[in-house]
Design an enzyme around this catalytic site. Structure first.
Site, PDB file in Angstrom:
ATOM      1  N   TYR A  30       0.820  -1.205   0.000  1.00 46.49           N
ATOM      2  CA  TYR A  30       0.000   0.000   0.000  1.00 46.49           C
ATOM      3  C   TYR A  30       0.852   1.252   0.000  1.00 46.49           C
ATOM      4  O   TYR A  30       2.070   1.189   0.186  1.00 46.49           O
ATOM      5  CB  TYR A  30      -0.954  -0.004   1.195  1.00 46.49           C
ATOM      6  CG  TYR A  30      -0.313   0.358   2.518  1.00 46.49           C
ATOM      7  CD1 TYR A  30       0.530  -0.538   3.176  1.00 46.49           C
ATOM      8  CD2 TYR A  30      -0.515   1.603   3.097  1.00 46.49           C
ATOM      9  CE1 TYR A  30       1.130  -0.198   4.378  1.00 46.49           C
ATOM     10  CE2 TYR A  30       0.082   1.952   4.299  1.00 46.49           C
ATOM     11  CZ  TYR A  30       0.912   1.040   4.935  1.00 46.49           C
ATOM     12  OH  TYR A  30       1.513   1.384   6.111  1.00 46.49           O
ATOM     13  N   ARG A  49       8.155   3.986  -4.665  1.00 47.11           N
ATOM     14  CA  ARG A  49       8.161   3.071  -3.534  1.00 47.11           C
ATOM     15  C   ARG A  49       7.116   1.971  -3.720  1.00 47.11           C
ATOM     16  O   ARG A  49       7.354   0.802  -3.397  1.00 47.11           O
ATOM     17  CB  ARG A  49       7.923   3.842  -2.227  1.00 47.11           C
ATOM     18  CG  ARG A  49       8.123   2.987  -0.998  1.00 47.11           C
ATOM     19  CD  ARG A  49       8.121   3.800   0.279  1.00 47.11           C
ATOM     20  NE  ARG A  49       6.841   4.444   0.524  1.00 47.11           N
ATOM     21  CZ  ARG A  49       6.616   5.317   1.505  1.00 47.11           C
ATOM     22  NH1 ARG A  49       7.594   5.657   2.330  1.00 47.11           N
ATOM     23  NH2 ARG A  49       5.424   5.853   1.675  1.00 47.11           N
ATOM     24  N   ARG A  97      -7.621 -20.318   0.152  1.00 45.66           N
ATOM     25  CA  ARG A  97      -6.470 -20.143   1.028  1.00 45.66           C
ATOM     26  C   ARG A  97      -5.452 -21.269   0.872  1.00 45.66           C
ATOM     27  O   ARG A  97      -5.757 -22.431   1.131  1.00 45.66           O
ATOM     28  CB  ARG A  97      -6.921 -20.075   2.495  1.00 45.66           C
ATOM     29  CG  ARG A  97      -5.775 -19.765   3.444  1.00 45.66           C
ATOM     30  CD  ARG A  97      -6.200 -19.711   4.898  1.00 45.66           C
ATOM     31  NE  ARG A  97      -5.080 -19.333   5.753  1.00 45.66           N
ATOM     32  CZ  ARG A  97      -4.127 -20.176   6.155  1.00 45.66           C
ATOM     33  NH1 ARG A  97      -4.182 -21.448   5.809  1.00 45.66           N
ATOM     34  NH2 ARG A  97      -3.128 -19.736   6.920  1.00 45.66           N
ATOM     35  N   HIS A  99      -0.816 -21.341   0.940  1.00 42.14           N
ATOM     36  CA  HIS A  99       0.338 -20.454   1.049  1.00 42.14           C
ATOM     37  C   HIS A  99       1.010 -20.094  -0.277  1.00 42.14           C
ATOM     38  O   HIS A  99       1.403 -18.944  -0.470  1.00 42.14           O
ATOM     39  CB  HIS A  99       1.365 -21.029   2.034  1.00 42.14           C
ATOM     40  CG  HIS A  99       0.945 -20.894   3.459  1.00 42.14           C
ATOM     41  ND1 HIS A  99      -0.173 -21.517   3.978  1.00 42.14           N
ATOM     42  CD2 HIS A  99       1.479 -20.186   4.480  1.00 42.14           C
ATOM     43  CE1 HIS A  99      -0.300 -21.202   5.256  1.00 42.14           C
ATOM     44  NE2 HIS A  99       0.683 -20.395   5.591  1.00 42.14           N
ATOM     45  N   LYS A 143       6.374  -1.606   2.124  1.00 45.05           N
ATOM     46  CA  LYS A 143       5.113  -1.078   2.671  1.00 45.05           C
ATOM     47  C   LYS A 143       4.033  -2.126   2.423  1.00 45.05           C
ATOM     48  O   LYS A 143       3.269  -2.047   1.462  1.00 45.05           O
ATOM     49  CB  LYS A 143       4.789   0.271   2.026  1.00 45.05           C
ATOM     50  CG  LYS A 143       4.004   1.190   2.951  1.00 45.05           C
ATOM     51  CD  LYS A 143       4.184   2.640   2.577  1.00 45.05           C
ATOM     52  CE  LYS A 143       3.252   3.570   3.315  1.00 45.05           C
ATOM     53  NZ  LYS A 143       3.335   3.540   4.778  1.00 45.05           N
ATOM     54  N   GLU A 175      12.183   3.206  14.281  1.00 47.43           N
ATOM     55  CA  GLU A 175      11.217   4.214  13.830  1.00 47.43           C
ATOM     56  C   GLU A 175      10.014   4.178  14.767  1.00 47.43           C
ATOM     57  O   GLU A 175      10.119   3.680  15.890  1.00 47.43           O
ATOM     58  CB  GLU A 175      10.835   3.987  12.358  1.00 47.43           C
ATOM     59  CG  GLU A 175      10.280   2.605  12.075  1.00 47.43           C
ATOM     60  CD  GLU A 175       9.913   2.381  10.611  1.00 47.43           C
ATOM     61  OE1 GLU A 175       9.719   3.345   9.860  1.00 47.43           O
ATOM     62  OE2 GLU A 175       9.794   1.202  10.227  1.00 47.43           O
ATOM     63  N   LEU A 199      10.978   1.844   7.277  1.00 47.24           N
ATOM     64  CA  LEU A 199      10.385   2.284   6.027  1.00 47.24           C
ATOM     65  C   LEU A 199      11.170   3.509   5.537  1.00 47.24           C
ATOM     66  O   LEU A 199      11.486   4.392   6.335  1.00 47.24           O
ATOM     67  CB  LEU A 199       8.908   2.665   6.220  1.00 47.24           C
ATOM     68  CG  LEU A 199       8.226   2.970   4.877  1.00 47.24           C
ATOM     69  CD1 LEU A 199       7.937   1.687   4.109  1.00 47.24           C
ATOM     70  CD2 LEU A 199       6.952   3.763   5.069  1.00 47.24           C
TER      71      LEU A 199
HETATM   72  N1  PDD Z   1       2.794   5.304   7.339  1.00 46.61           N
HETATM   73  N2  PDD Z   1       7.421   4.297   9.039  1.00 46.61           N
HETATM   74  C1  PDD Z   1       6.311   3.562   9.020  1.00 46.61           C
HETATM   75  C2  PDD Z   1       6.299   2.263   9.713  1.00 46.61           C
HETATM   76  C3  PDD Z   1       5.161   4.033   8.333  1.00 46.61           C
HETATM   77  O1  PDD Z   1       4.062   3.271   8.297  1.00 46.61           O
HETATM   78  C4  PDD Z   1       5.195   5.299   7.709  1.00 46.61           C
HETATM   79  C5  PDD Z   1       4.009   5.850   6.958  1.00 46.61           C
HETATM   80  C6  PDD Z   1       6.384   6.055   7.785  1.00 46.61           C
HETATM   81  C7  PDD Z   1       6.514   7.409   7.141  1.00 46.61           C
HETATM   82  O2  PDD Z   1       6.613   7.298   5.742  1.00 46.61           O
HETATM   83  P1  PDD Z   1       6.108   8.463   4.788  1.00 46.61           P
HETATM   84  O3  PDD Z   1       6.860   9.697   5.171  1.00 46.61           O
HETATM   85  O4  PDD Z   1       6.487   7.986   3.430  1.00 46.61           O
HETATM   86  O5  PDD Z   1       4.651   8.591   5.004  1.00 46.61           O
HETATM   87  C8  PDD Z   1       7.473   5.511   8.440  1.00 46.61           C
HETATM   88  C9  PDD Z   1       1.578   5.611   6.640  1.00 46.61           C
HETATM   89  C10 PDD Z   1       1.235   7.053   6.637  1.00 46.61           C
HETATM   90  C11 PDD Z   1       0.466   4.735   7.163  1.00 46.61           C
HETATM   91  O6  PDD Z   1       0.721   3.540   7.294  1.00 46.61           O
HETATM   92  O7  PDD Z   1      -0.638   5.215   7.437  1.00 46.61           O
END
Ligand code: PDD
Length: 275
Positions: A30, A49, A97, A99, A143, A175, A199
């Site tokens: 996503y 990304r 379902r 794997h 992501k 993070e 991320l």
């Molecule tokens: N999340 N780290 C994680 C684990 C994240 O899920 C996100 C963003 C970021 C920041 O990335 P960016 O600057 O590209 O938004 C860092 C989004 C907003 C979400 O999952 O809702």
């Protein structure tokens, strides 16, 4: 109006199959975009990304990146969205379902927008956080939909009466639940290197560029929770949080417990990137 499979339609007209691998396995990827003045912010970086997440988990995007951009732009227009977010996810597709990756399944794209406002109060007043062990897998650079550790972490923060968690692996800060984290010590900005443990945030990249243009010394170097507590300033970065100061961690104030001057300068500069 949402976009699902190949059409724009009202949310209530969307029928999602229980066989969508997103449900069984979190098997999808996503992106979350910010929309400022009706335009996708940092569109190209988000698309790159998305493409990278897809190729690393071997999901074939159902449309070209250009076409996805057109779909999202049309979504913004159909919803007359001026300020908010756009969410887009692509799951591997529908199959009973099992794997192994299904041979036949067609990837499914879902996109919608929100009018979630910029978190103005938190950006001005700052937030509090707790530290928590980072129990996620070793591809946090992707992501993907598998966000249970992130949602558990966020809930742990709320259960402690604070807004965010600072995740760490054996004391090394990685993070936060849905944002990256940076600290300033002796006029040097530190943040975890963009490797498999975090991320590679789009906001993170913008802020690092801004810091460099302000001639702030930037070190993409990991720091410990102890070092973070001794920082002069700390803040999180992300699409939804922009640049939000962290004022207190585990009940202890960062410096004097108010938003720091470099944080505020970066906030002002960040606003200029879309205003
Ligand atoms: N999340 N780290 C994680 C684990 C994240 O899920 C996100 C963003 C970021 C920041 O990335 P960016 O600057 O590209 O938004 C860092 C989004 C907003 C979400 O999952 O809702």
């Amino acid at each position: 109006m949402y976009f699902y499979k190949n059409q724009f339609l009202p949310k209530n007209d969307i029928h999602i199959s229980p066989d969508d691998r997103g449900y069984y396995f979190g098997d999808g990827i996503y992106e979350v975009f910010r929309v400022y003045q009706g335009t996708l912010y940092e569109q190209e970086a988000h698309m790159q990304r998305l493409q990278r997440s897809a190729s690393e988990v071997r999901i074939e995007l159902p449309y070209s990146i250009d076409k996805i951009g057109e779909i999202l732009t049309e979504l913004i227009h159909k919803n007359a969205l001026v300020e908010g977010t756009v969410y887009v996810q692509i799951t591997r597709g529908e199959a009973p379902r099992a794997h192994p990756f299904p041979a036949q399944a067609e990837p499914v794209l879902l996109a919608y927008c929100t009018t979630v406002p910029r978190p103005v109060a938190a950006m001005q007043q700052g937030i509090q956080a707790i530290t928590l062990a980072d129990i996620r897998w070793l591809r946090c650079d992707l992501k993907t939909l598998n966000l249970l550790p992130n949602t558990m972490a966020k809930q742990a923060a709320l259960d402690h009466g604070v807004q965010e968690v600072v995740l760490h692996r054996d004391g090394i800060v990685t993070e936060c639940s849905a944002s990256n984290i940076m600290m300033i010590k002796d006029n040097v900005l530190y943040t975890h290197p963009a490797n498999h443990l975090i991320l590679h945030g789009i906001t993170r990249a913008v802020v690092l560029r801004l810091a460099q243009s302000l001639e702030i010394n930037v070190k993409e170097q990991a720091f410990t929770t102890e070092q973070l507590l001794l920082a002069d300033e700390a803040f999180i970065t992300g699409t939804t949080v922009e640049i939000t100061p962290i004022l207190q961690i585990d009940g202890k104030p960062i410096a004097n417990g108010s938003p720091g001057p470099l944080t505020q300068t970066l906030q002002r500069e960040f606003e200029r990137t879309f205003a």
